[in-house]
Every structure is written in C-alpha cells, then in structure tokens.
Design an enzyme around this catalytic site. Structure first.
Site, PDB file in Angstrom:
ATOM      1  N   ASP A   1      37.585  41.465  45.099  1.00 32.15           N
ATOM      2  CA  ASP A   1      36.903  40.183  45.247  1.00 32.15           C
ATOM      3  C   ASP A   1      37.714  39.206  44.396  1.00 32.15           C
ATOM      4  O   ASP A   1      37.980  39.484  43.220  1.00 32.15           O
ATOM      5  CB  ASP A   1      35.461  40.299  44.742  1.00 32.15           C
ATOM      6  CG  ASP A   1      34.627  39.042  44.958  1.00 32.15           C
ATOM      7  OD1 ASP A   1      35.132  37.927  44.716  1.00 32.15           O
ATOM      8  OD2 ASP A   1      33.450  39.171  45.345  1.00 32.15           O
TER       9      ASP A   1
ATOM     10  N   GLY B   1      36.944  36.694  42.951  1.00 29.30           N
ATOM     11  CA  GLY B   1      36.198  36.165  41.816  1.00 29.30           C
ATOM     12  C   GLY B   1      36.317  36.988  40.551  1.00 29.30           C
ATOM     13  O   GLY B   1      35.831  36.581  39.498  1.00 29.30           O
ATOM     14  N   SER B   2      36.995  38.120  40.627  1.00 28.77           N
ATOM     15  CA  SER B   2      37.160  38.997  39.470  1.00 28.77           C
ATOM     16  C   SER B   2      38.521  38.752  38.819  1.00 28.77           C
ATOM     17  O   SER B   2      39.558  38.968  39.449  1.00 28.77           O
ATOM     18  CB  SER B   2      37.068  40.462  39.918  1.00 28.77           C
ATOM     19  OG  SER B   2      37.643  41.317  38.954  1.00 28.77           O
ATOM     20  N   PRO B   3      38.534  38.330  37.548  1.00 29.84           N
ATOM     21  CA  PRO B   3      39.822  38.095  36.896  1.00 29.84           C
ATOM     22  C   PRO B   3      40.658  39.368  36.731  1.00 29.84           C
ATOM     23  O   PRO B   3      41.883  39.316  36.821  1.00 29.84           O
ATOM     24  CB  PRO B   3      39.453  37.485  35.547  1.00 29.84           C
ATOM     25  CG  PRO B   3      38.030  37.869  35.314  1.00 29.84           C
ATOM     26  CD  PRO B   3      37.401  38.016  36.670  1.00 29.84           C
TER      27      PRO B   3
ATOM     28  N   THR C   1      40.689  41.795  38.804  1.00 32.37           N
ATOM     29  CA  THR C   1      41.228  42.059  40.133  1.00 32.37           C
ATOM     30  C   THR C   1      42.491  41.233  40.357  1.00 32.37           C
ATOM     31  O   THR C   1      43.469  41.714  40.927  1.00 32.37           O
ATOM     32  CB  THR C   1      40.171  41.760  41.209  1.00 32.37           C
ATOM     33  OG1 THR C   1      39.085  42.662  41.031  1.00 32.37           O
ATOM     34  CG2 THR C   1      40.730  41.909  42.606  1.00 32.37           C
TER      35      THR C   1
END
Length: 193
Positions: free
Chosen positions: A10, A12-14, A16
C-alpha cells in the site's frame, strides 16, 4: 524460470516505500521478478485487529528514526509525509486498475514519490490530479479506473486473499509459500530466492 517475489503493498506505508526502493538491487543480484499486488492496509488492519505502529507514541518515534536511518544507509530519498496517515483507497484502486499493464510502473513511481520523496497529500483529489498531470499521466483515465466496480472488487479480493494468506501489515513479501514481513526482512527474501 526466474523466481518471483510477491510484494503486497500500500503506497500509504512509508516502510513499503523503502522496500520498493530496495527491490531493484535484489532483482539485479538474483534475477528474480517482482509481482506487485496492491492491497488496502486499512482493510488488513481491520480484518486482523492490527494497528499502525505510530499509534503507540514511543514506537512511532522510534520507527521514524529507524526509517530515516534505513533510508540514509541505502541512499534513498525519504521524507515523512506531514499529512500521514493518508487515505490511499483511490490510489490503490488506480494501481489495481493498471496492474499487468505498461501504465502500472509509471503510476506506482509517481504515487510513491508523491507520498515519500516530495510529500504531498495525495488523498486530496485535487492534489492527486495535479500530481498525475505533472507526471504526464492522464488523471481522467486513472480516476475512471479507480471508479470501475470490477477494479474496486479486485482490490477487495486481493486484500481478502492477503488476510487469508496470513498477512497482517505491509510490506509483506512471499517467495513461494514463505512469508516475510517488513522492509527490514529483505535480506531474508533475498536468501529465500
């Protein structure tokens, strides 16, 4: 036949984002291919009872320091998004709608960069539109994909399948049936290849 890293993510995950930036070097060393699977991190949290690490103040402070440390070590441009957390459902639908097409990689690049290199609130439709236009991408095409009922269902299905496979957060990787969680486990991903 090259081995595959299945990458559930996603934007929105730093962490990631950090994993996304580290994967090309692993691919170069191993000859593996990466199968990017968009999922909704919020949906995974809801289904598993998990929560964002930043909800625990001390853990959030540590995680911010650790992410900056990891980015510096690996030469990755990284800036914490001041609007974090950002609702990513439209972006993840856009990515789901482009999966398997030549539009996927450029769109993913624009979204990851807009979230974590040149942070802006991509959860705001006007900001997202301007970001897509600035990158030479057609926002009308991408918003149409995001609103397609089949694309919406595909993202829900991918998220549900992730939960069935034992996923509880992002980034999560699979090499075959073996699961690895977190950008700090990429050395284990590489060893499994």
């Amino acid at each position: 036949m090259p081995k595959t890293i299945t990458f559930l993510f996603d934007v929105g995950s730093p962490t990631t984002y950090l994993a996304h930036r580290r994967l090309p070097a692993i691919v170069a060393r191993t000859g593996a291919v990466v199968d990017y699977i968009p999922v909704l991190l919020g949906g995974i949290f809801k289904a598993t009872g998990n929560a964002a690490p930043g909800l625990v103040a001390a853990r959030g402070r540590y995680m911010n320091t650790d992410m900056a440390r990891c980015a510096a070590r690996d030469g990755i441009t990284f800036a914490m998004n001041p609007d974090f957390p950002i609702n990513t459902i439209t972006m993840m639908r856009m990515l789901t709608g482009t999966r398997g097409t030549r539009d996927f990689a450029p769109l993913a690049e624009v979204l990851f960069s807009g979230m974590w290199e040149h942070p802006r609130n991509l959860g705001d439709a006007a900001v997202l539109t301007a970001t897509l236009i600035g990158a030479g991408l057609d926002p009308d095409v991408h918003f149409a994909r995001a609103n397609d009922p089949a694309v919406k269902a595909a993202l829900i299905d991918a998220t549900d399948e992730a939960v069935r496979r034992g996923v509880f957060g992002a980034p999560t990787f699979f090499v075959g049936a073996e699961m690895f969680f977190g950008q700090d486990r990429l050395d284990w991903v590489e060893a499994a290849l």
